[in-house]
Design a protein around this motif. Structure first.
Motif, mmCIF file in Angstrom:
data_model
loop_
_atom_site.group_PDB
_atom_site.id
_atom_site.type_symbol
_atom_site.label_atom_id
_atom_site.label_comp_id
_atom_site.label_asym_id
_atom_site.label_seq_id
_atom_site.Cartn_x
_atom_site.Cartn_y
_atom_site.Cartn_z
ATOM 1 N N ASN A 148 -9.565 7.653 -42.691
ATOM 2 C CA ASN A 148 -10.699 8.307 -43.356
ATOM 3 C C ASN A 148 -12.013 7.839 -42.749
ATOM 4 O OD1 ASN A 148 -12.123 9.917 -45.108
ATOM 5 N ND2 ASN A 148 -11.512 8.858 -46.967
ATOM 6 N N ARG A 149 -13.041 8.595 -43.029
ATOM 7 C CA ARG A 149 -14.416 8.277 -42.669
ATOM 8 C C ARG A 149 -15.249 8.599 -43.898
ATOM 9 N NH1 ARG A 149 -18.129 11.656 -38.428
ATOM 10 N NH2 ARG A 149 -19.848 10.185 -38.204
ATOM 11 N N GLN A 150 -15.951 7.595 -44.429
ATOM 12 C CA GLN A 150 -16.568 7.772 -45.744
ATOM 13 C C GLN A 150 -17.639 8.847 -45.761
ATOM 14 O OE1 GLN A 150 -17.674 3.734 -46.972
ATOM 15 N NE2 GLN A 150 -15.968 3.808 -48.394
ATOM 16 N N SER A 151 -18.430 8.953 -44.705
ATOM 17 C CA SER A 151 -19.482 9.963 -44.677
ATOM 18 C C SER A 151 -19.920 10.178 -43.237
ATOM 19 C CB SER A 151 -20.690 9.514 -45.518
ATOM 20 O OG SER A 151 -21.372 8.450 -44.864
ATOM 21 N N PRO A 152 -20.594 11.279 -42.947
ATOM 22 C CA PRO A 152 -21.067 11.521 -41.573
ATOM 23 C C PRO A 152 -22.029 10.455 -41.072
ATOM 24 C CG PRO A 152 -21.131 13.535 -42.852
ATOM 25 C CD PRO A 152 -20.846 12.415 -43.827
ATOM 26 N N THR A 153 -22.635 9.696 -41.974
ATOM 27 C CA THR A 153 -23.588 8.676 -41.549
ATOM 28 C C THR A 153 -22.939 7.303 -41.426
ATOM 29 O OG1 THR A 153 -24.223 8.271 -43.869
ATOM 30 C CG2 THR A 153 -25.511 9.884 -42.627
ATOM 31 N N SER A 154 -21.619 7.209 -41.666
ATOM 32 C CA SER A 154 -20.931 5.935 -41.528
ATOM 33 C C SER A 154 -20.516 5.730 -40.074
ATOM 34 C CB SER A 154 -19.723 5.887 -42.462
ATOM 35 O OG SER A 154 -18.748 6.818 -42.053
ATOM 36 N N VAL A 155 -19.528 4.907 -39.826
ATOM 37 C CA VAL A 155 -19.112 4.585 -38.460
ATOM 38 C C VAL A 155 -18.764 5.868 -37.701
ATOM 39 C CG1 VAL A 155 -17.484 3.268 -37.062
ATOM 40 C CG2 VAL A 155 -18.223 2.383 -39.293
ATOM 41 N N ALA A 156 -19.489 6.148 -36.633
ATOM 42 C CA ALA A 156 -19.359 7.442 -35.954
ATOM 43 C C ALA A 156 -17.958 7.668 -35.412
ATOM 44 C CB ALA A 156 -20.381 7.525 -34.820
ATOM 45 N N ALA A 157 -17.325 6.597 -34.934
ATOM 46 C CA ALA A 157 -16.008 6.753 -34.317
ATOM 47 C C ALA A 157 -14.865 6.610 -35.302
ATOM 48 C CB ALA A 157 -15.851 5.720 -33.203
ATOM 49 N N ALA A 158 -15.163 6.502 -36.587
ATOM 50 C CA ALA A 158 -14.129 6.289 -37.598
ATOM 51 C C ALA A 158 -13.418 7.591 -37.933
ATOM 52 C CB ALA A 158 -14.741 5.687 -38.862
ATOM 53 N N GLY A 159 -12.263 7.432 -38.588
ATOM 54 C CA GLY A 159 -11.560 8.596 -39.095
ATOM 55 C C GLY A 159 -10.650 9.279 -38.101
ATOM 56 N N ASN A 160 -10.206 8.536 -37.067
ATOM 57 C CA ASN A 160 -9.288 9.085 -36.075
ATOM 58 C C ASN A 160 -7.934 8.397 -36.194
ATOM 59 O OD1 ASN A 160 -11.214 10.836 -34.479
ATOM 60 N ND2 ASN A 160 -12.221 8.842 -34.298
ATOM 61 N N LEU A 161 -6.873 9.162 -36.015
ATOM 62 C CA LEU A 161 -5.508 8.653 -36.121
ATOM 63 C C LEU A 161 -4.824 8.776 -34.759
ATOM 64 C CD1 LEU A 161 -2.978 7.683 -37.612
ATOM 65 C CD2 LEU A 161 -2.699 10.000 -38.506
ATOM 66 N N PHE A 162 -4.375 7.636 -34.224
ATOM 67 C CA PHE A 162 -3.737 7.593 -32.923
ATOM 68 C C PHE A 162 -2.274 7.200 -33.102
ATOM 69 C CE2 PHE A 162 -8.220 6.688 -32.386
ATOM 70 C CZ PHE A 162 -8.588 7.483 -31.298
ATOM 71 N N VAL A 163 -1.376 8.121 -32.850
ATOM 72 C CA VAL A 163 0.063 7.865 -32.997
ATOM 73 C C VAL A 163 0.611 7.547 -31.611
ATOM 74 C CG1 VAL A 163 2.258 8.741 -33.848
ATOM 75 C CG2 VAL A 163 0.123 9.458 -34.938
ATOM 76 N N ASN A 164 0.787 6.253 -31.344
ATOM 77 C CA ASN A 164 1.211 5.785 -30.031
ATOM 78 C C ASN A 164 2.659 5.292 -30.015
ATOM 79 O OD1 ASN A 164 -1.436 6.202 -29.007
ATOM 80 N ND2 ASN A 164 -2.061 4.248 -29.915
ATOM 81 N N PHE A 165 3.309 5.383 -31.184
ATOM 82 C CA PHE A 165 4.707 4.981 -31.268
ATOM 83 C C PHE A 165 5.396 5.858 -32.307
ATOM 84 C CE2 PHE A 165 6.542 1.248 -29.133
ATOM 85 C CZ PHE A 165 7.882 1.401 -29.471
ATOM 86 N N ALA A 166 6.719 5.831 -32.312
ATOM 87 C CA ALA A 166 7.491 6.742 -33.152
ATOM 88 C C ALA A 166 7.259 6.504 -34.639
ATOM 89 C CB ALA A 166 8.973 6.596 -32.827
ATOM 90 N N VAL A 167 7.213 7.600 -35.379
ATOM 91 C CA VAL A 167 7.136 7.601 -36.841
ATOM 92 C C VAL A 167 8.326 8.398 -37.344
ATOM 93 C CG1 VAL A 167 5.781 8.320 -38.855
ATOM 94 C CG2 VAL A 167 4.620 7.459 -36.801
ATOM 95 N N SER A 168 9.202 7.764 -38.132
ATOM 96 C CA SER A 168 10.426 8.456 -38.538
ATOM 97 C C SER A 168 10.753 8.225 -40.006
ATOM 98 C CB SER A 168 11.605 8.010 -37.675
ATOM 99 O OG SER A 168 11.878 6.636 -37.841
#
Length: 372
Positions: free
Chosen positions: A281-301
Motif C-alpha cells: 500500500n501507499r498511504q497517500s500521493p504525498t507519501s513515499v513516492a516509490a511506495a506501493g509496489n509489489l515485486f514477486v521474485n519467487f514462487a507463490v503457491s
C-alpha cells in the motif's frame, strides 16, 4: 540509609536462580528500576525445577546481556521493561527469554530493547508480544503454539467497492522493530483482525496455522541466516545460543502480509495450504513516492485456496515469480487475482500464473504486459 532494588558498580553482574519457586521483580519505590547492572555486568533470572518469572519493574544492563529463563511462565507487566542501555554488539549485548514449558506474556506497554543486539524469545506454548526493539539487530521468536499481539490495534478490510487494503480500527502500535525478524509458531502468527505489527527490513516466517503481518514501511520476504544470543549462566560464564535460519513464509493455512507505506518484495517462497494475500500500500500521493509496489521474485503457491496480489501502484512478476494453485479446482474459490490500483502489471516472459480450473483476473488502469 535505606536500600532498595538490586544494583551494581564496577561491571558487576546480577544473577538470581530459584531452584523451586517463583521470582518476582518489583520496584522498591514506584517508578524506579528493579535491577540495574553497571557496565558489562550481565543479568540472569532463572527458575530451575519449577516456578515462573514476573517482571514488574525495569531490568537494565549497560553493556552486558540479559537472560530470563523460567521453567513455567515469564510475564512482563506494563513497567516490565528490559533494556540494554549502551552496548551495541549484535551477539553479546542481547536479550534472551525462554519459558520452557508454558508462555511468555507481555502487557501492551511492556517492552524489551537493545541497541542493535539480537533478541530471542522462546516459549513452550505462546509468546504474546508488547514491543520488541532490536534496532539494527535481529528478532527471533519461537512459540510452540502462537505468537500474539498484546495490543488492541485491530484492522478491518475495505469493502468490495474499494481495492481491499486493511483499515486500522484504532491507534496502531508496532510490536517488532529490527533489521530482520524470524518467526516460528506451531499455531498462528498474529490472528485475523489483529496482525503482528512490524517495522522491519526482512521477514521469514513459519506457522502451523496462519500468518498475519502488518508492516510500516517496505518489507522483504527473504532468507535469514543463523545468528546467536548470549545466555547468561550462574557461574559467570556465557553460552552462545544459536538461532535457526529461516527463509520465505510458510503456513499450514493462510499467509496475509501487507505494507502500509512501502514496497513488498517476495524474494523467497511464499507457500500456504489455503489463502495468500500479498499487499503493498501507499498511504497517500504525498507519501513515499516509490511506495506501493509489489515485486514477486519467487514462487507463490497455495494448495487449496486463492492467491491475491494487491498494489497501490505496480505489480511485477520476475522470471521466478510464478503464481500457482496446486490442487484446488473450484472455479470461484481456487483463483488468482492481481490488481495494480494506479499503475501496471508486468510479467517477465518466463513468469507464469496457473490454476487447476480456477479463474484468473488481472486488473490495472495502465498496462498488463510482457515487457519483451
Amino acid at each position: 540509609r535505606t536500600l532498595e532494588d538490586l544494583t551494581t558498580t564496577n561491571n558487576g553482574p546480577i544473577k538470581l536462580q530459584a531452584v523451586n519457586g517463583n521470582t518476582t521483580v518489583n520496584p522498591g519505590t514506584a517508578g524506579t528500576l528493579g535491577i540495574s547492572a553497571n557496565g558489562t555486568g550481565n543479568i540472569l533470572l532463572q527458575t530451575v525445577n519449577s516456578g515462573s518469572i514476573a517482571i514488574n519493574a525495569g531490568v537494565n544492563s549497560e553493556q552486558g546481556a540479559i537472560s530470563l529463563i523460567a521453567r513455567e511462565n515469564i510475564t512482563q507487566r506494563a513497567n516490565g521493561v528490559l533494556l540494554i542501555t549502551t552496548g551495541s554488539n549484535t551477539t553479546t549485548n542481547t536479550i534472551y527469554a525462554y519459558a520452557v514449558t508454558v508462555s511468555i506474556t507481555m502487557d501492551a506497554d511492556a517492552s524489551s530493547t537493545t541497541q542493535g543486539g539480537n533478541i530471542y524469545y522462546r516459549a513452550g506454548v505462546d509468546v504474546t508480544v508488547g514491543s520488541l526493539n532490536a534496532g539494527s539487530g535481529g528478532i527471533w521468536i519461537n512459540a510452540g503454539s502462537s505468537i500474539l499481539d498484546a495490543q488492541n490495534d485491530t484492522v478491518t478490510a475495505q469493502d468490495a467497492t474499494q481495492p481491499g487494503f486493511a483499515v486500522p480500527a484504532g491507534t496502531r502500535v508496532v510490536n517488532l522493530v529490527a533489521n530482520t525478524a524470524a518467526l516460528r509458531a506451531g499455531g498462528s502468527i498474529g490472528v485475523a483482525g489483529n496482525p503482528i505489527d512490524t517495522a522491519i527490513g526482512i521477514l521469514a516466517s513459519q506457522s502451523g496455522t496462519s500468518t498475519y503481518i502488518y508492516e510500516t514501511n517496505s518489507l522483504i520476504i527473504g532468507g535469514i541466516a543463523i545468528s546467536s544470543v548470549s545466555r547468561v549462566n550462574l557461574d559467570s560464564t556465557n553460552t552462545t545460543i544459536n538461532t535457526q535460519g529461516l527463509a520465505g513464509s510458510i503456513s499450514g493455512e493462510h499467509v496475509k502480509i501487507e505494507t502500509i507505506d512501502g514496497n513488498l518484495f517476495i524474494n523467497e517462497p511464499v507457500t500456504a495450504v489455503s489463502n495468500i494475500l500479498l499487499t503493498a500500500n501507499r498511504q497517500s500521493p504525498t507519501s513515499v513516492a516509490a511506495a506501493g509496489n509489489l515485486f514477486v521474485n519467487f514462487a507463490v503457491s497455495s494448495t487449496n485456496g486463492a492467491i491475491t496480489l494487491l498494489a497501490a501502484q505496480n505489480i511485477s512478476q520476475s522470471a521466478n515469480g510464478d503464481l500457482l494453485i496446486t490442487a484446488g479446482t473450484d472455479v470461484l474459490t481456487n483463483t488468482i487475482y492481481a490488481r495494480a490500483v494506479t499503475g501496471s502489471i508486468t510479467m517477465d516472459a518466463a513468469a507464469s500464473s496457473t490454476t487447476q480450473g480456477g479463474n484468473i483476473y488481472y486488473r490495472a488502469p495502465g498496462t498488463v504486459a510482457d515487457p519483451t
